[in-house]
Design a protein around this motif. Sequence first.
Motif, PDB file in Angstrom:
ATOM      1  N   HIS A   1       0.857  -1.184   0.000  1.00  0.00           N
ATOM      2  CA  HIS A   1       0.000   0.000   0.000  1.00  0.00           C
ATOM      3  C   HIS A   1       0.891   1.233   0.000  1.00  0.00           C
ATOM      4  N   ASN A   2       0.643   2.146  -0.947  1.00  0.00           N
ATOM      5  CA  ASN A   2       1.491   3.319  -1.102  1.00  0.00           C
ATOM      6  C   ASN A   2       1.053   4.453  -0.190  1.00  0.00           C
ATOM      7  N   VAL A   3       2.028   5.077   0.467  1.00  0.00           N
ATOM      8  CA  VAL A   3       1.782   6.245   1.315  1.00  0.00           C
ATOM      9  C   VAL A   3       2.577   7.406   0.716  1.00  0.00           C
ATOM     10  N   ASP A   4       1.869   8.448   0.317  1.00  0.00           N
ATOM     11  CA  ASP A   4       2.455   9.558  -0.443  1.00  0.00           C
ATOM     12  C   ASP A   4       2.978  10.655   0.496  1.00  0.00           C
ATOM     13  N   PHE A   5       4.281  10.938   0.396  1.00  0.00           N
ATOM     14  CA  PHE A   5       4.909  12.002   1.181  1.00  0.00           C
ATOM     15  C   PHE A   5       5.431  13.139   0.290  1.00  0.00           C
ATOM     16  N   SER A   6       5.021  13.165  -0.976  1.00  0.00           N
ATOM     17  CA  SER A   6       5.600  14.118  -1.919  1.00  0.00           C
ATOM     18  C   SER A   6       5.348  15.572  -1.526  1.00  0.00           C
ATOM     19  N   SER A   7       4.250  15.847  -0.811  1.00  0.00           N
ATOM     20  CA  SER A   7       3.926  17.236  -0.454  1.00  0.00           C
ATOM     21  C   SER A   7       4.861  17.804   0.615  1.00  0.00           C
ATOM     22  N   PHE A   8       5.655  16.944   1.245  1.00  0.00           N
ATOM     23  CA  PHE A   8       6.543  17.412   2.315  1.00  0.00           C
ATOM     24  C   PHE A   8       7.934  17.826   1.813  1.00  0.00           C
ATOM     25  N   ASN A   9       8.220  17.576   0.526  1.00  0.00           N
ATOM     26  CA  ASN A   9       9.509  17.976  -0.071  1.00  0.00           C
ATOM     27  C   ASN A   9      10.685  17.521   0.789  1.00  0.00           C
ATOM     28  N   ILE A  10      10.759  16.214   1.023  1.00  0.00           N
ATOM     29  CA  ILE A  10      11.804  15.642   1.875  1.00  0.00           C
ATOM     30  C   ILE A  10      13.033  15.336   1.022  1.00  0.00           C
ATOM     31  N   ASN A  11      14.048  16.166   1.131  1.00  0.00           N
ATOM     32  CA  ASN A  11      15.288  15.950   0.388  1.00  0.00           C
ATOM     33  C   ASN A  11      16.208  15.009   1.161  1.00  0.00           C
ATOM     34  N   VAL A  12      16.725  14.012   0.465  1.00  0.00           N
ATOM     35  CA  VAL A  12      17.583  13.012   1.103  1.00  0.00           C
ATOM     36  C   VAL A  12      18.884  12.880   0.328  1.00  0.00           C
ATOM     37  N   THR A  13      19.887  12.391   1.026  1.00  0.00           N
ATOM     38  CA  THR A  13      21.202  12.155   0.438  1.00  0.00           C
ATOM     39  C   THR A  13      21.582  10.705   0.656  1.00  0.00           C
ATOM     40  N   ALA A  14      22.197  10.099  -0.331  1.00  0.00           N
ATOM     41  CA  ALA A  14      22.631   8.707  -0.204  1.00  0.00           C
ATOM     42  C   ALA A  14      23.440   8.541   1.084  1.00  0.00           C
ATOM     43  N   GLY A  15      23.074   7.536   1.876  1.00  0.00           N
ATOM     44  CA  GLY A  15      23.735   7.292   3.150  1.00  0.00           C
ATOM     45  C   GLY A  15      22.912   7.750   4.344  1.00  0.00           C
ATOM     46  N   ASP A  16      21.875   8.598   4.111  1.00  0.00           N
ATOM     47  CA  ASP A  16      21.009   9.029   5.216  1.00  0.00           C
ATOM     48  C   ASP A  16      20.263   7.825   5.793  1.00  0.00           C
ATOM     49  N   GLU A  17      20.139   7.788   7.115  1.00  0.00           N
ATOM     50  CA  GLU A  17      19.351   6.750   7.783  1.00  0.00           C
ATOM     51  C   GLU A  17      18.029   7.361   8.237  1.00  0.00           C
ATOM     52  N   ILE A  18      16.938   6.777   7.799  1.00  0.00           N
ATOM     53  CA  ILE A  18      15.594   7.280   8.069  1.00  0.00           C
ATOM     54  C   ILE A  18      14.740   6.105   8.542  1.00  0.00           C
ATOM     55  N   ALA A  19      13.655   6.421   9.233  1.00  0.00           N
ATOM     56  CA  ALA A  19      12.724   5.382   9.667  1.00  0.00           C
ATOM     57  C   ALA A  19      11.311   5.759   9.261  1.00  0.00           C
ATOM     58  N   TRP A  20      10.510   4.755   8.901  1.00  0.00           N
ATOM     59  CA  TRP A  20       9.071   4.991   8.801  1.00  0.00           C
ATOM     60  C   TRP A  20       8.400   4.339  10.003  1.00  0.00           C
ATOM     61  N   GLN A  21       7.424   5.045  10.549  1.00  0.00           N
ATOM     62  CA  GLN A  21       6.700   4.603  11.736  1.00  0.00           C
ATOM     63  C   GLN A  21       5.232   4.409  11.366  1.00  0.00           C
ATOM     64  N   ILE A  22       4.599   3.383  11.938  1.00  0.00           N
ATOM     65  CA  ILE A  22       3.194   3.125  11.650  1.00  0.00           C
ATOM     66  C   ILE A  22       2.452   2.828  12.947  1.00  0.00           C
ATOM     67  N   ILE A  23       1.262   3.425  13.085  1.00  0.00           N
ATOM     68  CA  ILE A  23       0.428   3.237  14.269  1.00  0.00           C
ATOM     69  C   ILE A  23      -1.000   2.961  13.804  1.00  0.00           C
ATOM     70  N   GLY A  24      -1.650   1.940  14.370  1.00  0.00           N
ATOM     71  CA  GLY A  24      -3.033   1.650  14.014  1.00  0.00           C
ATOM     72  C   GLY A  24      -3.327   0.166  14.070  1.00  0.00           C
ATOM     73  N   ASN A  25      -4.510  -0.223  13.597  1.00  0.00           N
ATOM     74  CA  ASN A  25      -4.909  -1.625  13.529  1.00  0.00           C
ATOM     75  C   ASN A  25      -4.655  -2.147  12.118  1.00  0.00           C
ATOM     76  N   TYR A  26      -3.749  -3.093  11.995  1.00  0.00           N
ATOM     77  CA  TYR A  26      -3.400  -3.636  10.680  1.00  0.00           C
ATOM     78  C   TYR A  26      -2.686  -4.964  10.894  1.00  0.00           C
ATOM     79  N   SER A  27      -2.508  -5.686   9.831  1.00  0.00           N
ATOM     80  CA  SER A  27      -1.756  -6.942   9.853  1.00  0.00           C
ATOM     81  C   SER A  27      -0.599  -6.814   8.876  1.00  0.00           C
ATOM     82  N   ALA A  28       0.575  -7.215   9.317  1.00  0.00           N
ATOM     83  CA  ALA A  28       1.760  -7.117   8.454  1.00  0.00           C
ATOM     84  C   ALA A  28       2.697  -8.284   8.723  1.00  0.00           C
ATOM     85  N   PRO A  29       3.091  -9.006   7.687  1.00  0.00           N
ATOM     86  CA  PRO A  29       4.068 -10.082   7.890  1.00  0.00           C
ATOM     87  C   PRO A  29       5.432  -9.511   8.263  1.00  0.00           C
ATOM     88  N   LEU A  30       6.165 -10.263   9.037  1.00  0.00           N
ATOM     89  CA  LEU A  30       7.549  -9.928   9.359  1.00  0.00           C
ATOM     90  C   LEU A  30       8.445 -11.014   8.791  1.00  0.00           C
TER      91      LEU A  30
END
Length: 218
Positions: free
Chosen positions: A119-148
């Motif tokens: 499922h795609n989550v669009d962040f394009s409106s935030f203009n997040i500039n990144v550089t190769a080597g940057d460490e970032i995390a995505w966080q998710i909160i809610g009721n859902y099922s996800a394989p690990l």
Amino acid sequence: MLNRSGLAVLTLAALILSTPALAVPVVDQQNVFTIGQNNGFAAGEEQAQTFTVGISGQLTSIDIFLRAEIIAFGPVFSTAPLTVRLLPTIAGAPDNDVSNALGEVIVAGGDLPTVHAFHNVDFSSFNINVTAGDEIAWQIIGNYSAPLRTGDTYTDGSRYCRGTEISCTTPNWLFLSGQDFGFRTYVETDTVEAPEPAALTILGMGLLGLGFARRRRG
């Protein structure tokens, strides 16, 4: 000396050749699988996945491999919204302070797939500039099922958790070795100025027409 027709053609040429091509987001990081340990998560069980940027540009979106959580027989799926954030990292772990989030998106629960899929989550409106080597995390909160997927299938990041989950009852992010979510990240690279083939064709026809007109006058 150029006449008006010649100046018009040269002006058109300048406009065409200076028109930037549209940049298209490309897949940067990914951990793709179809079989894994299935897990259902509740709203108080905060989850995160860290990743390392490989392409410099603008981080536009992420795909998360999940489905809506089943909350009753039928099955009946949860329609509660999800909160998805992009967080900076500190010493490789997600930042505990969500006020430092790079972007936050509320995903309508009714939009989630009812079978596991990206499922795609669009962040394009935030203009997040990144550089190769940057460490970032995505966080998710809610009721859902996800394989690990266990076995450290994504080596440039890992799963973290905090909140009310039995193994993560802590206010700070807990590192879970060898576990990863399924995901993809998309980066849009810098726009490169390049004329399109159709534009070059129009320019060529204009130049030919100018040459023909000058020959007639000669």
